[in-house]
Scaffold this active site. Structure first.
Site, short mmCIF file in Angstrom:
data_model
loop_
_atom_site.label_atom_id
_atom_site.label_comp_id
_atom_site.label_asym_id
_atom_site.label_seq_id
_atom_site.Cartn_x
_atom_site.Cartn_y
_atom_site.Cartn_z
N ASN A 10 3.78 -8.21 2.54
CA ASN A 10 4.71 -7.48 1.74
C ASN A 10 4.05 -6.44 0.95
OD1 ASN A 10 6.83 -6.67 -0.08
ND2 ASN A 10 6.86 -8.64 -1.30
N LYS A 12 5.47 -4.13 -0.78
CA LYS A 12 6.34 -3.96 -2.14
C LYS A 12 6.13 -2.35 -2.23
CE LYS A 12 4.14 -7.96 -4.10
NZ LYS A 12 4.27 -8.62 -5.52
N HIS A 96 13.74 -11.84 -2.52
CA HIS A 96 12.29 -11.93 -3.19
C HIS A 96 12.40 -12.01 -4.80
CE1 HIS A 96 8.17 -10.64 -4.70
NE2 HIS A 96 7.97 -11.01 -3.41
N GLU A 98 10.96 -10.91 -7.36
CA GLU A 98 11.11 -9.61 -8.07
C GLU A 98 12.63 -9.10 -8.23
OE1 GLU A 98 7.83 -7.53 -5.69
OE2 GLU A 98 6.48 -8.87 -7.06
N GLU A 166 7.61 -19.14 -2.65
CA GLU A 166 6.85 -18.17 -3.47
C GLU A 166 7.22 -18.78 -4.98
OE1 GLU A 166 5.71 -14.42 -1.16
OE2 GLU A 166 7.70 -14.19 -2.38
N GLY A 172 1.38 -12.26 -7.68
CA GLY A 172 0.69 -11.30 -8.28
C GLY A 172 -0.14 -11.46 -9.33
N SER A 212 -0.37 -14.86 -4.36
CA SER A 212 -1.90 -14.87 -4.50
C SER A 212 -2.72 -15.18 -3.37
CB SER A 212 -2.49 -15.53 -5.96
OG SER A 212 -1.56 -14.83 -7.00
C1 PEP Z 1 4.60 -11.45 -2.69
O1 PEP Z 1 5.00 -10.56 -3.46
O2 PEP Z 1 5.54 -11.76 -1.71
C2 PEP Z 1 3.64 -12.17 -3.11
C3 PEP Z 1 3.25 -13.12 -2.29
O3 PEP Z 1 2.47 -11.28 -3.60
P1 PEP Z 1 1.00 -11.58 -3.98
O4 PEP Z 1 0.47 -12.08 -2.80
O5 PEP Z 1 0.45 -10.24 -4.52
O6 PEP Z 1 0.82 -12.57 -4.97
#
Ligand code: PEP
Length: 249
Positions: A10, A12, A96, A98, A166, A172, A212
């Protein structure tokens, strides 16, 4: 039935044409397992989808990061599922955290989006996950079950759905879930599907972990029996994404 390992990237809201060219070059040159072993799907911002799709090695697929909840029309700024299909984009990420947090997407709205995208022929990476507050309150399993239920109420066919667990506190932040924490939630989601959808759907649906994930932690996470791959944010913009694709081998 074995579940094929799935690695999504992703991107983003990141990237310039130059950066996109570099990432695509890295992906195209990377040594990875064949597509019958690992399914790879990268998700650039909408504007880069056509260029990435046309330049990427054919065994890697692309996903949009969102789409509108119903048929396109007078919805300024939105992109419809029909448009993605028309461009030959096979996948979309929906729900997601976010978007849930920043744009107020409710469980029901995400369920409607998943149902509409599937009805148009898209495959869906459906994201669920708890906040730190919810984890500390001991409600992780209930939260992800409620998010999954809102989807299950709207769809019948799960064959084109990948569920991405997630935890919001891991996205992040550099604070990855431990392999045991991920396994615990994945197993509970699989059990929820078994009881509330069907044993077949529970057995065949891929549940991937996101939050992460890096080259350094992916092997241990991917070794857990109910972790069927990853959704990777930050590290999907870096060469280490190739190592993550190789995690299952
Ligand atoms: C994501 O945005 O789906 C995600 C898992 O981000 P990160 O790997 O940066 O934590």
């Amino acid at each position: 039935m074995g579940r094929k390992f799935f690695v999504g990237g992703n991107w983003k809201c990141n990237g310039t044409i130059d950066q996109v060219d570099k990432i695509v070059k890295t992906l195209n040159e990377g040594q990875v397992p064949p597509p019958d072993v690992v399914e790879v799907v990268v998700s650039p911002p909408y504007v880069f989808l056509p260029v990435v799709k046309s330049q990427l090695r054919p065994e890697f697929q692309v996903a949009a990061q969102n789409c509108w909840v119903k048929k396109g029309g007078a919805f300024t700024g939105e992109v419809s599922a029909e448009m993605l299909v028309n461009l030959g984009v096979p996948w979309v990420i929906l729900g997601h955290s976010e978007r849930r947090a920043l744009l107020g997407e409710s469980n029901e709205f995400v369920g409607d989006k998943v149902a509409y995208a599937l009805s148009q022929g898209l495959k869906v990476i459906a994201c669920v996950g708890e906040t730190l507050e919810q984890r500390e309150a001991g409600s992780t399993v209930d939260v992800v079950a409620a998010q999954t239920k809102a989807i299950a109420e709207k769809i019948k066919d799960w064959s084109n759905v990948v569920v991405a667990y997630e935890p919001v506190w891991a996205i992040g932040t550099g604070k990855v879930a431990t392999p045991d924490q991920a396994q615990e939630v994945h197993a509970s989601l699989r059990d929820w599907l078994k009881v509330n959808v069907s044993p077949e759907v529970s057995e065949s649906t891929r549940i991937i972990y996101g939050g992460s994930v890096t080259a350094a932690n992916c092997k241990e996470l991917g070794a857990k029996p109910d972790v069927d791959g990853f959704l990777v944010g930050g590290a999907s913009l870096k060469p280490e994404f190739i190592d993550i694709i190789n995690a299952a081998t």
